[in-house]
Design a protein around this motif. Sequence first.
Motif, mmCIF file in Angstrom:
data_model
loop_
_atom_site.group_PDB
_atom_site.id
_atom_site.type_symbol
_atom_site.label_atom_id
_atom_site.label_comp_id
_atom_site.label_asym_id
_atom_site.label_seq_id
_atom_site.Cartn_x
_atom_site.Cartn_y
_atom_site.Cartn_z
ATOM 1 N N ARG A 79 -15.122 27.053 -1.283
ATOM 2 C CA ARG A 79 -14.052 27.097 -1.998
ATOM 3 C C ARG A 79 -14.096 27.855 -3.327
ATOM 4 N N ILE A 80 -12.907 28.755 -3.727
ATOM 5 C CA ILE A 80 -13.369 29.712 -4.540
ATOM 6 C C ILE A 80 -12.253 29.517 -5.650
ATOM 7 N N VAL A 81 -13.020 29.374 -7.006
ATOM 8 C CA VAL A 81 -11.650 29.412 -7.940
ATOM 9 C C VAL A 81 -12.101 30.798 -8.988
ATOM 10 N N VAL A 82 -10.905 31.500 -8.987
ATOM 11 C CA VAL A 82 -10.934 32.865 -9.643
ATOM 12 C C VAL A 82 -10.356 32.516 -11.318
ATOM 13 N N GLU A 83 -11.280 32.687 -12.108
ATOM 14 C CA GLU A 83 -10.550 32.514 -13.612
ATOM 15 C C GLU A 83 -10.125 34.043 -14.255
#
Length: 343
Positions: free
Chosen positions: A111-115
């Motif tokens: 799972r990827i979170v791009v800030e």
Amino acid sequence: MTAVRPGEIEGLLRRGPDPRILLVLVYGPDIGLVADRSARLVKGMTADPDDPFALVKLDGDALASDPGRLVDEAGTIGLFGGSRTIWVRSGSRNYAPAVDALLKADPAGARIVVEAGDLQKSSPLRAVCERSSRALAIPCYPDDARTLTELIENTLREYGLGIDRDARDLLAQSLGADRRASLSEIEKLALYARGRDKVELDDVEAIVSDVGASVLNALIDAAFAGRMAEAEREVRRFRQEGLDPSAMLGAALRHALALLNARLDDPSASASSLVANWRGLHFKRKGLVETQLSRWSPGALRHAAAALQEAVLACRRSDAGLAQAHASAALLRIAGEAARRRG
């Protein structure tokens, strides 16, 4: 890519995104809010915080140099098995090709979170995400009156505290447009009220209504009342205190909207009766706010709010010195307009 509606964001942060979503893009002009929501997502999505392989932090500039690294990291199995969370923080370079390769590869178990920052609709990163059904976007814009109220109540609830309505309204007026700074002030208030059940008006006045808040209120009241000389003096004082120009504009915008709402709620009411029913308004400000309500029409307030919103955007695209100039000019224009409405 699906953009989450503002009213649905808090629910999504609590329960996490749909398992079919591979990547969540968090972006917008409120950098503090972007950071806060990204951190909450990462915390909720990381299965085992004790597994050093369960959470990987990557820099966007590094991915720009090595676009294949994101796919490799997403395909790596954690030390104890299970899914991995990858937290990407944007830099100054374009790493959209790395995100594009990831979404096309569609790896399992990650799972990827791009800030990200304030992305224009034409930005490569948004364009890549918008083409994928497995990407989700959470836009982050400065808090308005409703979201500030929710932030205050939810944050204090985590400390086991309630808050009186008058205290909550005054606190909301004292907070700026940056989520990180707002959270800091609310948490400071919660620590002050520790051991009690409820935050009261005296607590807010003691802790949050500090020099910055008093300068801010004096500036906003002078501007909307058309007191040009006072507004110029308070602008200089605001800059000498080194206070945040986005806080100045955020508070001025909320005040313009509060004046507008008061006018629209009861168009036939006198300014004095509107002030008498204005909850959370400090007694020292009532005379000036009455002057403001008698001077500004709903149409003029809408125009002022639009001008302040434009100034907020200009500030966020500028360095600190230029941001101060934008904010000061916006408040002095309002003071000039209010002065012309003297009658």
